[in-house]
Design a protein around this motif. Structure first.
Motif, PDB file in Angstrom:
ATOM      1  N   LEU A  85      -3.650 -48.228  65.254  1.00 18.23           N
ATOM      2  CA  LEU A  85      -4.393 -48.482  66.570  1.00 18.23           C
ATOM      3  C   LEU A  85      -3.741 -48.444  67.535  1.00 18.23           C
ATOM      4  O   LEU A  85      -5.375 -48.688  68.576  1.00 18.23           O
ATOM      5  CB  LEU A  85      -4.594 -49.863  65.692  1.00 18.23           C
ATOM      6  CG  LEU A  85      -5.792 -50.383  64.232  1.00 18.23           C
ATOM      7  CD1 LEU A  85      -6.183 -51.398  64.283  1.00 18.23           C
ATOM      8  CD2 LEU A  85      -7.124 -49.705  64.372  1.00 18.23           C
ATOM      9  N   ALA A  86      -3.393 -47.924  67.406  1.00 15.47           N
ATOM     10  CA  ALA A  86      -2.736 -47.904  69.047  1.00 15.47           C
ATOM     11  C   ALA A  86      -3.627 -46.480  69.296  1.00 15.47           C
ATOM     12  O   ALA A  86      -3.353 -45.490  68.811  1.00 15.47           O
ATOM     13  CB  ALA A  86      -1.464 -47.833  69.299  1.00 15.47           C
ATOM     14  N   VAL A  87      -4.131 -46.696  70.906  1.00 17.73           N
ATOM     15  CA  VAL A  87      -4.720 -45.818  71.311  1.00 17.73           C
ATOM     16  C   VAL A  87      -4.228 -45.358  73.319  1.00 17.73           C
ATOM     17  O   VAL A  87      -3.490 -46.465  73.482  1.00 17.73           O
ATOM     18  CB  VAL A  87      -6.071 -45.694  71.489  1.00 17.73           C
ATOM     19  CG1 VAL A  87      -6.102 -45.161  69.866  1.00 17.73           C
ATOM     20  CG2 VAL A  87      -7.015 -46.561  72.092  1.00 17.73           C
ATOM     21  N   ASP A  88      -4.433 -44.119  73.254  1.00 17.23           N
ATOM     22  CA  ASP A  88      -3.860 -43.982  75.097  1.00 17.23           C
ATOM     23  C   ASP A  88      -5.314 -44.324  75.339  1.00 17.23           C
ATOM     24  O   ASP A  88      -6.445 -44.126  75.134  1.00 17.23           O
ATOM     25  CB  ASP A  88      -3.379 -42.209  75.475  1.00 17.23           C
ATOM     26  CG  ASP A  88      -2.499 -42.555  76.423  1.00 17.23           C
ATOM     27  OD1 ASP A  88      -2.514 -43.908  76.932  1.00 17.23           O
ATOM     28  OD2 ASP A  88      -2.023 -41.554  76.413  1.00 17.23           O
ATOM     29  N   ALA A  89      -4.865 -44.675  76.788  1.00 14.53           N
ATOM     30  CA  ALA A  89      -6.046 -45.304  78.159  1.00 14.53           C
ATOM     31  C   ALA A  89      -7.099 -43.466  78.391  1.00 14.53           C
ATOM     32  O   ALA A  89      -6.106 -42.622  78.086  1.00 14.53           O
ATOM     33  CB  ALA A  89      -5.669 -45.905  79.157  1.00 14.53           C
ATOM     34  N   PRO A  90      -7.837 -43.840  78.208  1.00 15.32           N
ATOM     35  CA  PRO A  90      -8.585 -42.284  78.554  1.00 15.32           C
ATOM     36  C   PRO A  90      -7.953 -41.493  79.944  1.00 15.32           C
ATOM     37  O   PRO A  90      -8.492 -42.792  80.576  1.00 15.32           O
ATOM     38  CB  PRO A  90     -10.058 -42.752  78.736  1.00 15.32           C
ATOM     39  CG  PRO A  90      -9.970 -44.411  78.446  1.00 15.32           C
ATOM     40  CD  PRO A  90      -8.968 -44.818  78.540  1.00 15.32           C
ATOM     41  N   GLU A  91      -7.633 -40.740  79.795  1.00 15.02           N
ATOM     42  CA  GLU A  91      -7.847 -39.901  81.307  1.00 15.02           C
ATOM     43  C   GLU A  91      -8.715 -39.893  82.835  1.00 15.02           C
ATOM     44  O   GLU A  91     -10.016 -40.649  82.271  1.00 15.02           O
ATOM     45  CB  GLU A  91      -7.885 -38.117  81.071  1.00 15.02           C
ATOM     46  CG  GLU A  91      -6.742 -37.424  80.358  1.00 15.02           C
ATOM     47  CD  GLU A  91      -5.387 -38.212  80.784  1.00 15.02           C
ATOM     48  OE1 GLU A  91      -5.255 -37.422  82.574  1.00 15.02           O
ATOM     49  OE2 GLU A  91      -4.791 -37.806  80.295  1.00 15.02           O
ATOM     50  N   PHE A 146      -4.149 -50.461  77.571  1.00 17.18           N
ATOM     51  CA  PHE A 146      -5.717 -50.445  76.743  1.00 17.18           C
ATOM     52  C   PHE A 146      -5.437 -50.829  75.238  1.00 17.18           C
ATOM     53  O   PHE A 146      -6.674 -50.918  74.790  1.00 17.18           O
ATOM     54  CB  PHE A 146      -5.757 -48.486  77.233  1.00 17.18           C
ATOM     55  CG  PHE A 146      -7.029 -48.092  76.471  1.00 17.18           C
ATOM     56  CD1 PHE A 146      -8.436 -48.835  77.648  1.00 17.18           C
ATOM     57  CD2 PHE A 146      -7.187 -47.480  75.814  1.00 17.18           C
ATOM     58  CE1 PHE A 146      -9.943 -48.557  77.211  1.00 17.18           C
ATOM     59  CE2 PHE A 146      -8.415 -47.394  75.146  1.00 17.18           C
ATOM     60  CZ  PHE A 146     -10.053 -47.753  76.353  1.00 17.18           C
ATOM     61  N   SER A 147      -5.033 -50.420  74.608  1.00 17.53           N
ATOM     62  CA  SER A 147      -4.867 -50.977  73.404  1.00 17.53           C
ATOM     63  C   SER A 147      -4.982 -52.132  72.785  1.00 17.53           C
ATOM     64  O   SER A 147      -6.351 -52.053  72.255  1.00 17.53           O
ATOM     65  CB  SER A 147      -3.022 -50.596  72.136  1.00 17.53           C
ATOM     66  OG  SER A 147      -3.596 -49.061  72.384  1.00 17.53           O
ATOM     67  N   TYR A 185       1.432 -47.952  85.852  1.00 21.85           N
ATOM     68  CA  TYR A 185       0.299 -47.491  85.143  1.00 21.85           C
ATOM     69  C   TYR A 185       0.628 -46.036  83.380  1.00 21.85           C
ATOM     70  O   TYR A 185       0.351 -46.528  83.293  1.00 21.85           O
ATOM     71  CB  TYR A 185      -0.816 -46.931  85.703  1.00 21.85           C
ATOM     72  CG  TYR A 185      -2.017 -46.886  85.393  1.00 21.85           C
ATOM     73  CD1 TYR A 185      -3.066 -47.488  85.052  1.00 21.85           C
ATOM     74  CD2 TYR A 185      -2.653 -44.939  85.338  1.00 21.85           C
ATOM     75  CE1 TYR A 185      -4.188 -47.022  84.312  1.00 21.85           C
ATOM     76  CE2 TYR A 185      -3.605 -45.156  84.542  1.00 21.85           C
ATOM     77  CZ  TYR A 185      -4.047 -45.436  84.111  1.00 21.85           C
ATOM     78  OH  TYR A 185      -5.559 -45.350  83.115  1.00 21.85           O
ATOM     79  N   LEU A 236      -9.127 -43.342  83.755  1.00 22.25           N
ATOM     80  CA  LEU A 236      -9.020 -44.199  84.250  1.00 22.25           C
ATOM     81  C   LEU A 236      -8.217 -44.648  85.696  1.00 22.25           C
ATOM     82  O   LEU A 236      -8.682 -45.587  85.778  1.00 22.25           O
ATOM     83  CB  LEU A 236      -8.781 -45.406  82.770  1.00 22.25           C
ATOM     84  CG  LEU A 236      -9.248 -47.118  82.619  1.00 22.25           C
ATOM     85  CD1 LEU A 236     -10.350 -46.760  82.394  1.00 22.25           C
ATOM     86  CD2 LEU A 236      -8.547 -47.284  81.608  1.00 22.25           C
ATOM     87  N   ILE A 237      -7.003 -44.199  85.674  1.00 23.52           N
ATOM     88  CA  ILE A 237      -6.410 -45.125  87.134  1.00 23.52           C
ATOM     89  C   ILE A 237      -7.610 -45.075  88.226  1.00 23.52           C
ATOM     90  O   ILE A 237      -7.831 -45.654  88.815  1.00 23.52           O
ATOM     91  CB  ILE A 237      -4.985 -44.344  87.362  1.00 23.52           C
ATOM     92  CG1 ILE A 237      -4.504 -44.558  88.653  1.00 23.52           C
ATOM     93  CG2 ILE A 237      -5.756 -42.861  87.075  1.00 23.52           C
ATOM     94  CD1 ILE A 237      -3.025 -44.189  88.438  1.00 23.52           C
ATOM     95  N   ARG A 254     -10.445 -45.840  88.514  1.00 23.00           N
ATOM     96  CA  ARG A 254     -10.863 -46.847  88.845  1.00 23.00           C
ATOM     97  C   ARG A 254     -10.398 -47.936  89.308  1.00 23.00           C
ATOM     98  O   ARG A 254     -11.262 -49.000  89.989  1.00 23.00           O
ATOM     99  CB  ARG A 254     -11.697 -47.294  87.147  1.00 23.00           C
ATOM    100  CG  ARG A 254     -12.461 -46.372  86.789  1.00 23.00           C
ATOM    101  CD  ARG A 254     -13.888 -47.221  86.007  1.00 23.00           C
ATOM    102  NE  ARG A 254     -14.499 -48.045  85.891  1.00 23.00           N
ATOM    103  CZ  ARG A 254     -14.553 -48.737  84.563  1.00 23.00           C
ATOM    104  NH1 ARG A 254     -14.422 -48.475  83.803  1.00 23.00           N
ATOM    105  NH2 ARG A 254     -14.354 -50.115  84.774  1.00 23.00           N
ATOM    106  N   VAL A 255      -9.048 -47.529  89.552  1.00 15.35           N
ATOM    107  CA  VAL A 255      -8.348 -48.974  90.332  1.00 15.35           C
ATOM    108  C   VAL A 255      -7.121 -47.608  91.199  1.00 15.35           C
ATOM    109  O   VAL A 255      -8.188 -49.210  92.375  1.00 15.35           O
ATOM    110  CB  VAL A 255      -6.894 -48.635  88.852  1.00 15.35           C
ATOM    111  CG1 VAL A 255      -6.149 -50.085  89.854  1.00 15.35           C
ATOM    112  CG2 VAL A 255      -7.859 -49.331  87.508  1.00 15.35           C
TER     113      VAL A 255
END
Lengths: 183, 284
Positions: B26-32, A31-32, A23, B34-35, B37-38
């Motif tokens: 345009l690349a962004v990191d996943a929001p803090e 995500f991007s 992950y 989010l893990i 949710r998994v």
């Protein structure tokens, strides 16, 4: 992407710890791609979470051999592409009431407000243009130039020949330039 | 390999770097977060009978087991105890494996228990703790939610739970099977569900634990069993004309001189009593 991949090593040692490493290593990429393929910030979160959950559930059934042969990033993106395509299809069948095409305005959910702000910060306009590319060109451009995947890996993810990847990318870029120039 | 003159690699210079740089931006990191949710998180927390290990997601607690698991000699029935021991899992590995089999989510170490869990376990007032029962089947979920409504200090028969889920009394066996592998004991107080007449069944924490929990809540099991010995399964008050299950708080207030016992709700009805609206005595 050989057996030196630390994610694979971690997955083989302990599935749950390995998952956390997988992950951490690939969350930004997944995500991007989820966000730039189209949809709202919240959709991208849903698709990313779903991708990792499906990946984990698949991994629980994998033996060592299958784990060793895994290319985590390409595999995760393949799962994401499936989720995304199904989502696009279900949206075509029953489109949501308001937010059909372009960036959402006047939606008051907090996540969407944040999302809109985020999009504006990170190239709202170009992201909007990407949404106007045909799906296969958009996918190829996002994978190649947003998250910087090698052509060979994109070919694996999209299950098309490398030559086709290259032509999708170059046609997509050309169209983006035309669209951008026209604005 | 192809004859397209605008191959990305060869033509990037010709394309100009502006567009490519803008795409890369345009690349962004996943929001803090989010893990979460998994993955689920596990923590240890103090329960009424000792340490527990809890696994929870962003929806609520999904799995709760004693830590260490019930030792085989602590339960009355060795067979049951061995089963409970295996189900509980001897190590984090066992707990994680069982959780994986049941819930199918990654399980990571959590920093602290979810808000409210520790006080709820300490006081036994657990109905406010959010649960994650998404991995349960429809019947299982219905049973668990019905059992959630049983108040502290009272007990209900398996057939009562069956009736509360809209099933015939014959579903009592299925109810017992669901509760024997309750993923969240204490939070879904399956210790408050027994066979008719207060006969203890297969509790996830072992039958001894069930008895201890009930006594700590002030349930008078001897009295329930003594009544059952006289074939009294329901108590009614001839001042209110209401018939209750014996441990219902309304039944406990009936003064001996006005108390009447019944073998079935049908008999009580025939004698002119109506079922209590708080304990819902059901035809057995």
């Amino acid at each position: 992407m050989s057996d030196t991949d630390p994610v694979l090593k971690a997955l083989q040692d302990d599935l749950d710890e390995g998952f956390a490493e997988m992950y951490a290593a690939h969350r930004a990429t997944v995500f991007s791609v989820a966000l730039r393929l189209g949809g709202s910030w919240a959709d991208a979160e849903d698709h990313t979470a779903e991708t990792f959950l499906r990946a984990y559930r698949a991994l629980t059934g994998y033996d060592r051999e299958r784990l060793a042969a895994l290319q985590p990033r390409a595999w995760l993106l393949t799962i994401l592409m499936n989720i995304w395509r199904n989502w696009v299809r279900s949206r075509v069948r029953n489109p949501p009431p308001d937010l059909r095409d372009e960036p959402v305005d006047g939606v008051c959910r907090r996540a969407d407000v944040e999302a809109a702000a985020e999009l504006r910060e990170t190239g709202d306009e170009l992201a909007g243009l990407l949404g106007r590319l045909p799906e296969e060109q958009r996918a190829a451009v996002v994978l190649r130039h947003v998250v910087d995947l090698p052509v060979a890996e994109i070919a694996t993810v999209l299950k098309i020949p490398q030559g086709t990847v290259k032509s999708h990318v170059s046609r997509g870029l050309r169209r983006l330039r035309t669209l951008g120039g026209a604005r | 390999m192809t004859h397209d003159p605008r191959l990305p690699g060869q033509s990037e210079a010709a394309c100009g770097t502006g567009l490519l740089a803008a795409l890369a931006a345009l690349a962004v990191d996943a929001p803090e977060g989010l893990i979460d949710r998994v993955a689920a998180r596990w923590v240890t927390v103090q329960g009424p009978l000792g340490e527990l290990r809890a696994a929870f997601t962003d929806h609520g607690v999904a799995y709760l087991r004693p830590e260490p698991p019930v030792p085989p000699d602590e339960a009355a029935d060795p067979g049951v105890a061995a089963g409970a021991f295996e189900a509980g899992g001897g190590t984090v590995g066992g707990f994680a494996e069982e959780f994986r089999r049941l819930v199918g989510r990654p399980l990571l170490r959590g920093a602290r228990p979810p808000a409210g869990l520790a006080p709820a376990l300490r006081t036994g007032r657990t109905s406010g703790v959010p649960l994650d029962l998404r991995a349960c089947g429809a019947f299982e979920r219905e049973v668990l939610l019905a059992v959630r409504s049983v108040p502290r200090g009272e007990i209900r028969p398996y057939a009562w739970v069956a009736a509360r889920t809209g099933r015939p009394a014959a579903a009592a066996r299925a109810v017992a099977a669901v509760l024997a592998r309750n993923p969240v004991p204490l939070l879904v107080p399956c210790h408050r569900v027994t066979g008719a007449g207060g006969v203890l069944g297969t509790h996830v924490l072992g039958p001894l634990a069930q008895e201890r929990l009930l006594r700590a809540e002030g349930v008078d099991l001897e009295r329930v069993r003594e009544l059952a010995g006289r074939r009294v399964y329901y108590l009614a008050s001839d001042t209110t004309g209401i018939v209750c299950l014996p441990t219902c708080h309304n039944a406990r207030r009936i003064t001996p001189s006005h108390r009447r016992g019944f073998r079935s709700v049908a008999q009580a009805r025939a004698a002119g009593y109506r079922p209590c609206r708080s304990c819902h005595p059901t035809p057995a």
